[in-house]
Design an enzyme around this catalytic site. Structure first.
Site, PDB file in Angstrom:
ATOM      1  CE  LYS A  22      80.890 165.308  46.533  1.00  0.00           C
ATOM      2  NZ  LYS A  22      80.790 163.904  46.972  1.00  0.00           N
ATOM      3  CG  ASN A  23      84.273 163.115  45.684  1.00  0.00           C
ATOM      4  OD1 ASN A  23      83.496 163.388  46.599  1.00  0.00           O
ATOM      5  ND2 ASN A  23      83.852 162.746  44.497  1.00  0.00           N
ATOM      6  NE  ARG A  91      80.646 154.137  48.837  1.00  0.00           N
ATOM      7  CZ  ARG A  91      80.390 152.822  48.869  1.00  0.00           C
ATOM      8  NH1 ARG A  91      79.260 152.396  49.387  1.00  0.00           N
ATOM      9  NH2 ARG A  91      81.268 151.961  48.402  1.00  0.00           N
ATOM     10  CB  CYS A 115      74.443 159.839  45.077  1.00  0.00           C
ATOM     11  SG  CYS A 115      74.798 161.581  45.242  1.00  0.00           S
ATOM     12  NE  ARG A 120      77.840 154.988  45.826  1.00  0.00           N
ATOM     13  CZ  ARG A 120      78.128 156.284  45.958  1.00  0.00           C
ATOM     14  NH1 ARG A 120      77.197 157.105  46.363  1.00  0.00           N
ATOM     15  NH2 ARG A 120      79.335 156.731  45.736  1.00  0.00           N
ATOM     16  CB  ILE A 122      81.517 148.707  52.104  1.00  0.00           C
ATOM     17  CG1 ILE A 122      80.672 147.914  53.119  1.00  0.00           C
ATOM     18  CG2 ILE A 122      80.938 150.105  51.899  1.00  0.00           C
ATOM     19  CD1 ILE A 122      80.715 148.509  54.523  1.00  0.00           C
ATOM     20  CG  ASP A 123      82.238 143.871  47.829  1.00  0.00           C
ATOM     21  OD1 ASP A 123      81.806 145.021  47.620  1.00  0.00           O
ATOM     22  OD2 ASP A 123      82.670 143.133  46.921  1.00  0.00           O
ATOM     23  CG  LEU A 124      85.809 145.844  46.188  1.00  0.00           C
ATOM     24  CD1 LEU A 124      85.937 146.824  45.036  1.00  0.00           C
ATOM     25  CD2 LEU A 124      86.499 144.533  45.864  1.00  0.00           C
ATOM     26  CG  ASP A 304      81.582 161.577  40.287  1.00  0.00           C
ATOM     27  OD1 ASP A 304      82.434 161.702  41.185  1.00  0.00           O
ATOM     28  OD2 ASP A 304      80.768 160.634  40.251  1.00  0.00           O
ATOM     29  CB  VAL A 326      81.357 153.842  37.448  1.00  0.00           C
ATOM     30  CG1 VAL A 326      81.718 153.893  38.923  1.00  0.00           C
ATOM     31  CG2 VAL A 326      82.599 154.074  36.584  1.00  0.00           C
ATOM     32  NE  ARG A 396      75.471 164.467  49.705  1.00  0.00           N
ATOM     33  CZ  ARG A 396      75.692 163.232  49.232  1.00  0.00           C
ATOM     34  NH1 ARG A 396      74.754 162.593  48.569  1.00  0.00           N
ATOM     35  NH2 ARG A 396      76.855 162.646  49.424  1.00  0.00           N
TER      36      ARG A 396
END
Ligand code: EPZ
Length: 415
Positions: A22-23, A91, A115, A120, A122-124, A304, A326, A396
């Site tokens: 998936k990822n 995400r 999730c 979470r 998104i600054d990076l 995960d 994490v 999902r």
């Protein structure tokens, strides 16, 4: 909300085939926006997040067909308006940011969903895309990004973020000059993305290490690709075999991607044999012993698989400690496992567990994808029937989850 019901205590046996990752596939789909032409992606898992990404990408212009794990994406003209409701469902939507900025120079995007396992931000992604020459501002709840020309530079990530690494890799492919990403994430899915981008004509080296170099090119073209196996689905079935104490053959897996899990399972008295593409669990009901783990960026123990491993430790002899580094809210499954009789003491970032003889089936709720998988794993060995609400979370990320479990001899059905 649909429910999944699981009858516990059955013996499992047989073989299970692992689907595509998936990822990985969600990012390959986003990467097609960098090029023009017809892309074919094979070994695509037929899961909800893929269907969501298909709908979201289609709203940007591409024509996408998907059947029998094969996807065809026709990319030509694109819209930079990524504000469809679908963006807020997962995400991975944020992964279209880099490609659209690089291709169009302007993009409007909603904040991504995903999730509920912690903050979470998104600054990076944004800070480092700005270093490549993009500018961002907020407009009516959306993020607007502009970049007349992205220019390569050296980037140092303050945290090896998987998504930020991937967005930056993709944006840098069409930037002027060379981009170096230091302290990059090293997950196997990033290697898939590098291989896909290079087949499109990009020049990317170093994925899988902490330094990735991208030499920008003028344009990218169509290609075809087969997605690597999903290491998290594979790890979930390895843990299912360990907790039920049976014989399960897990086929079509990249065993080297699961090293951190397998080392820990050996410490827990789990018995298995490992080949390059196959893992065979032969637990034969030998007792499990508790151990301690700390999750972290690859190649550390994967976050995960933390929920599924937590479920395993609830019935292992002795004490265990699970430290989650994490995410700051990834123990919601532990609260549900307590309802099943697990002996877990939680604090903000860790769970201390004392193994119990038996879990008891009851009604529980999945709050997120991997937490839901953990509840299914626990239910396989609980006394009686467990009723799991929130099965849409599980759908999902797991293709035919109950069919695969039932083919192994479990009794899992929907209501
Ligand atoms: C990917 O998420 C995966 N999702 C996640 O899998 C996985 O848990 C995660 O990588 C870590 O391995 C997809 O690939 C779609 P990160 P991503 O950026 O890219 C913080 C699953 O179950 N961070 O490495 O979002 C962030 O808050 C899902 O399949 C920032 O602070 O992960 C988190 O604490 C769950 N700022 C940590 O880094 C940023 O700009 C890891 O995030 C970005 C991230």
């Amino acid at each position: 909300m649909q429910k999944l019901l699981v009858e516990g205590g059955l013996r499992l046996g047989g073989r299970v085939e692992i689907a595509g990752a998936k990822n990985a596939v969600l990012k390959l789909m986003a990467a097609t926006l960098l090029g023009k032409g017809t892309f074919q992606i094979r070994n695509v898992p037929m899961i909800k997040d893929v269907f969501t990404m298909q709908g979201m990408l289609s709203s940007l212009g591409p024509k996408i067909s998907l059947a029998n794990n094969v996807m065809e994406i026709k990319v030509d003209e694109l819209s930079g308006d990524a504000t469809s409701k679908l963006v807020q469902q997962m995400r991975a939507s944020i992964q279209v940011l880099g490609p659209l900025l690089a291709r169009l120079g302007k993009v409007t995007i909603s904040l991504p969903g995903g999730c509920a396992i912690g903050d979470r931000p998104i600054d990076l992604h944004l800070d480092n895309l700005e270093k490549l020459g993009a500018r961002f501002f907020y407009d009516n709840g959306y993020i607007v990004g502009e970049a007349t020309q992205l220019v390569g530079t050296e980037l140092v990530l303050s945290y090896p973020s998987v998504g930020a690494t991937e967005n930056l890799m993709m944006a840098a492919c069409l930037a002027e000059g060379t981009t170096i990403i230091r302290r990059a994430a090293k997950e196997p899915e990033i290697v898939d993305l590098q291989n896909f981008l290079n087949k499109m004509g990009a020049r990317v080296v170093g994925a899988g290490t902490e330094t990735i170099r991208i030499d920008g090119v003028k344009s990218l073209h169509e290609t075809e690709f087969s997605v690597s196996p999903d290491r998290i689905e594979a790890g979930t079935f390895v843990i299912a075999g360990a907790i039920t104490g049976d014989e399960i053959e897990i086929e079509n897996v990249e065993s080297k991607h699961l090293e951190s899990l397998l080392v820990v399972l050996k410490n827990c008295n789990v018995h298995f044999t490992v080949e390059k593409k196959r893992i065979v669990i032969h637990q034969r009901r030998k007792p499990l012993t508790g151990t301690n783990i700390v999750t972290g960026p690859y190649p550390a123990f994967p976050t995960d698989l933390q929920p599924q491993f937590t479920a395993l430790m609830t019935v292992a002899k002795g004490n265990s400690e699970i430290k989650e580094t994490v995410y700051n809210n990834r123990f919601q499954h532990a609260i549900e496992l307590q309802k099943m009789g697990a002996n877990i003491t939680l604090n903000s970032s860790s769970a201390r567990i004392t193994g119990v003889e038996k879990l008891v089936g009851t009604s529980v709720t999945a709050a997120d994808l991997r937490g839901g998988a953990a509840l299914v794993v626990a239910a396989l060995v609980a006394d009686g029937i467990t009723e799991i609400s929130g099965v849409e979370h599980i759908d999902r990320g797991y293709e035919n989850f109950e069919h695969k479990l039932n083919a192994l001899g479990a009794k899992v059905w929907r209501q």
